[in-house]
Design an enzyme around this catalytic site. Structure first.
Site, PDB file in Angstrom:
ATOM      1  CD  GLU A   1      -1.937  -2.286   1.380  1.00  0.00           C
ATOM      2  OE1 GLU A   1      -0.816  -2.615   1.839  1.00  0.00           O
ATOM      3  OE2 GLU A   1      -2.851  -3.099   1.171  1.00  0.00           O
TER       4      GLU A   1
ATOM      5  CG  HIS B   1      -9.787  -6.533   8.381  1.00  0.00           C
ATOM      6  ND1 HIS B   1      -8.796  -6.992   9.203  1.00  0.00           N
ATOM      7  CD2 HIS B   1      -9.403  -6.884   7.121  1.00  0.00           C
ATOM      8  CE1 HIS B   1      -7.864  -7.595   8.490  1.00  0.00           C
ATOM      9  NE2 HIS B   1      -8.199  -7.539   7.227  1.00  0.00           N
TER      10      HIS B   1
END
Lengths: 360, 468
Positions: B201, B270
């Site tokens: 990322e 998450h």
């Protein structure tokens, strides 16, 4: 002011011969120049003179910036490039118009090498409206789309991913340009550097990763920060070729850069150049540099100074007299004085600028 | 006893699916691991394997049945010593109730037995759209679209329009998107413009920002914004600040998009909503769509925007269907809220998935005689406070609804601005309904407690309207 685009391009086309062999230095002593004897392009008279002028401009500019900092006219951080001039000048002599440059916060030399106006750079250092960023960026944050200079970044290592993105754009547009992405030995341990290496090689992006190894990441020597100190091999696990270059010799820099540029332009992907160089000054203006001896600095200055090397060759070859060089020095000092004058007299940005340039 | 084979859940948010095909038929013997059927969800086709040994005694749900709810018995498996007669005694037993992962997102509980054809309604747009959207020309035909399709269509249309637009991210190309948002894009636009990245990322975000500085128009997909934390330096320090640092010379026209906030049962790492994090930063635009129309119109606007835009989607909403205008080029303005429902007693302000609570609460409140005006913010930065203020001046009461943590939340900001700008119009303190101030727990009951509920919204409205 001499522009590379007008001057250097002509010279890059002139004939030259290549001597020496490329060998990798495996045992470099701390503080010493590279033991490698990389290929060197023998410069002709015009090339030597051009390299001399441009390196001298950066040196004198930085000395003046140091003075202005001492006078309180430049604030915050100010990272000087003195000692490392051959790296950007050699790279620029090998590159073409359209090739981009991006670097970290020790960025004044890169801007001057990309033909950015010394007045605009100095006025940015003093935070004035005529600065490249209208005084809103400062020493670490200047950009010029026109000159293909993409900053000027203050987060160590961030410019490596950004520079990889410039290379991505080049490949996307198939424009033949190469993104010259500069970072230091300190940044070479950042995680995103390796994420970028991986993608650049995976997608064969035209990026030259120029590691300016000046031996200290702020006050920490390479040996104390890096498990392996041959930074040119940091791309080995991705299959990216790399080599160490004597970054104090502008001819070696240009030779290595030409090879790397050719590699990128022919679609072979990225290339790593570890420039073994040295900064004479502290990390920033507030750094007393007690982590290294005065002798170490003095030895580099007297034995490896990039500008003195060119000066000596010019005199030895009788391509220039002392008077000729004095004239160049005078001209450089004038350009720098003019930039300092402008930077002190140009007004600060208007208060209304506070809220501009946040969104388009 | 014959063993019931149940409709399996194939993802954290799956509630129902289509029984596409039976690979085994009645009378076939199976051993554990044999593929017995194929099931289609809105994201993928998956094979169902037998977990026990035996003979398929009876198929309860025919091939091709749609909307088969998770945990519905789809077949009966006979053990070694059993024959078909064993089925008779078993058929009377009720199917095990599905443990609803998320009450608000689930279809109504059903007691449909194996004999009844299990047909359930699509989870269609909850809000009666009695406030005409001023951004949709009157008389425009509407069509039904999921949020997922709307996002895909928005990207496809913009990629057709501008060759500099490209999509990069993990699994966006060959896998067709981890949540199937980019379905079909690789086929249409090829690998040059739909790019699978390694799982890096930080690196690919920086690469995207660099490409944007060079003038391209990247769409960077994060599988979820939780993973964007690895890249937040590049989003904030590089993308958001460069225009200012360069005195207006160089910006980054880039969209960062992906699922944000809680899905279902995926735990603390998450499940966070990052709206207020990005909304804090000058130089960014932040968008949080709720409906399919929001998603399509705002994503097209984000891609065209010359600034970095953080586009916060929600996994639970991806499969939900809404009416969207059937237009060639439907673009919504960033920074403009929409009054989804007109009302007079209280203003409910929400955005993103928070709207599911707000709209249901408004329905329920209407039946109790309380008229709620529902404002869908659509964008978080710029924040359309004017629309909120106008509504509060009418109703005199405000309740905000969001799934994020309460501390320094978007609700905090709205509450602050409203007390500053409409103090004299307020007839009650401003209340907010938010996610609880805890990392998201995994256990189903605790997760439910951690998220807002419709009941909490109703309670808040009753408190500010001083009704019982």
């Amino acid at each position: 002011m001499w522009g590379f685009s007008s001057e250097m391009r002509v010279m890059a086309a002139t004939s030259r011969k290549t001597t020496g062999t490329r060998a990798k230095s495996t045992s470099r002593s701390r503080g010493g120049a590279a033991k490698a004897s990389p290929a060197i392009i023998e410069f002709d008279k015009e090339q030597e003179l051009a390299a001399y002028r441009h390196m001298l401009l950066i040196r004198r500019f930085e000395e003046k910036a140091g003075q202005l900092y001492g006078m309180g006219l430049i604030g915050g951080f100010c990272h000087l490039y003195i000692g490392q001039e051959a790296v950007v000048v050699g790279m620029r002599m090998a590159s073409k118009d359209g090739d981009q440059m991006i670097t970290g916060y020790r960025d004044h030399g890169h801007m001057l090498a990309m033909d950015m106006d010394p007045k605009g750079v100095m006025a940015e250092l003093t935070g004035r409206r005529g600065g490249y960023s209208k005084g809103k960026g400062g020493s670490m944050h200047m950009f010029s789309k026109e000159k293909q200079f993409y900053g000027g970044h203050g987060i160590v290592g961030a410019q490596v991913s950004l520079g990889t993105g410039l290379g991505f754009a080049n490949r996307y547009r198939e424009n033949g340009a190469v993104a010259m992405t500069f970072f230091g030995d300190g940044a070479s341990n950042q995680g995103q550097v390796y994420e970028s290496f991986n993608m650049a090689q995976l997608w064969k992006l035209p990026v030259i990763y120029v590691i300016e190894n000046n031996k200290y990441g702020m006050g920490t020597s390479v040996e104390r920060a890096s498990a392996t100190t041959d930074l040119s091999q940091r791309g080995a696990s991705f299959g990216i070729p790399g080599e160490q270059v004597d970054g104090m010799d502008v001819r070696a820099v240009m030779a290595a850069s030409e090879k790397a540029l050719e590699h990128c332009r022919t679609g072979k992907g990225p290339y790593i150049l570890e420039m073994i160089t040295y900064r004479y000054r502290g990390h920033s203006m507030s750094d007393p540099a007690k982590y290294r001896s005065k002798d170490e600095v003095q030895k580099m200055r007297t034995e490896h100074d990039p500008i003195e090397q060119v000066r000596k060759r010019l005199l030895d070859n009788e391509w220039a007299s002392e008077d000729d060089l004095k004239a160049i020095d005078k001209k450089v000092r004038e350009i720098v004085a003019e930039s300092a004058e402008f930077a002190q007299n140009d007004p600060e940005p208007d208060a209304s600028e506070l809220y501009t340039d946040i969104l388009l | 006893m014959p063993i019931e084979i149940l409709m399996p859940a194939l993802s954290p948010t799956m509630e129902e699916g289509t029984l596409a095909k039976w690979v085994k038929k009645e009378g076939d013997s199976v051993t554990a691991g044999d593929v017995i059927a194929e099931i289609e969800t809105d994201k993928a086709t998956m094979e169902v394997e037998a977990v026990d040994e035996g003979t398929i005694g009876k198929i309860l749900v025919a091939e091709g049945s749609e909307n088969v709810k998770v945990n519905t018995p789809i077949a009966m498996l006979l053990g070694e010593d059993e024959d078909a007669s064993a089925l008779d005694s078993a058929s009377a037993s009720a199917p095990a109730p599905a443990p609803a992962a998320k009450e608000e997102a689930s279809a109504p509980e059903s007691s449909a037995g194996p004999e009844a054809a299990p047909v359930y309604a699509q989870p269609v747009a909850p809000a009666p759209d009695d406030a005409q959207d001023p951004d949709i020309p009157e008389g425009t035909a509407m069509k039904t679209s999921t949020v997922r399709e709307a996002l895909r269509d928005a990207m496809a249309e913009e990629m057709r329009r501008d060759g500099d637009v490209f999509l990069m991210g993990e699994e966006v190309a060959e896998y067709q998107g981890a949540y199937k948002i980019s379905q079909g894009l690789l086929d249409e636009f090829g690998p040059k413009r739909v790019i699978d990245t390694p799982i890096t990322e930080h690196g690919f975000t920086g690469l995207g920002v660099g490409a944007a500085m060079a003038g391209l128009r990247p769409i960077v997909e994060f599988m979820t914004f939780n993973f964007a934390m690895q890249a937040i330096d590049q989003i904030i320090n590089s993308a958001a600040k460069t225009l200012y640092m360069s005195g207006g010379q160089m910006g980054a026209p880039i969209v960062f998009r992906g699922a944000n906030g809680a899905a279902a049962r995926v735990g603390a790492q998450h499940s966070q909503d990052y709206a207020s994090w990005y909304a804090h930063v000058p130089g960014l635009k932040v968008v949080q769509p709720w409906s399919a129309a929001d998603a399509k119109g705002l994503l097209k606007a984000a891609i065209r925007d010359p600034n970095p835009v953080v586009f916060l989607e929600n996994e639970i909403l991806y499969g939900q269907s809404f009416e969207i205008p059937d237009m060639d080029d439907f673009v919504l303005p960033i920074g403009k809220a929409k009054i989804e429902r007109k009302g007079s007693d209280v203003t409910l302000v929400s955005w993103g998935i928070g709207m599911t609570y707000a709209t249901k609460a408004a329905d329920e409140l209407a039946s109790q005689g309380i008229s709620a005006e529902v404002v869908n913010m659509r964008s978080i930065r710029p924040l359309d406070i004017d629309t909120v203020i106008a509504s509060v001046k009418k109703t005199g009461r405000l309740v905000t609804v969001e799934e994020a943590y309460p501390m320094c939340s978007v609700s905090s900001e709205i509450g602050f601005q409203v007390q500053q700008l409409a103090f004299d119009w307020l007839d009650a303190p401003i209340l907010r309904v938010t996610g609880k101030d805890v990392p998201m727990p995994y256990a189903a009951n605790l997760e439910k407690l951690a998220l807002p509920t419709v009941a909490e919204v109703i309670d808040a409205v009753k408190a500010v309207t001083y009704t019982d």
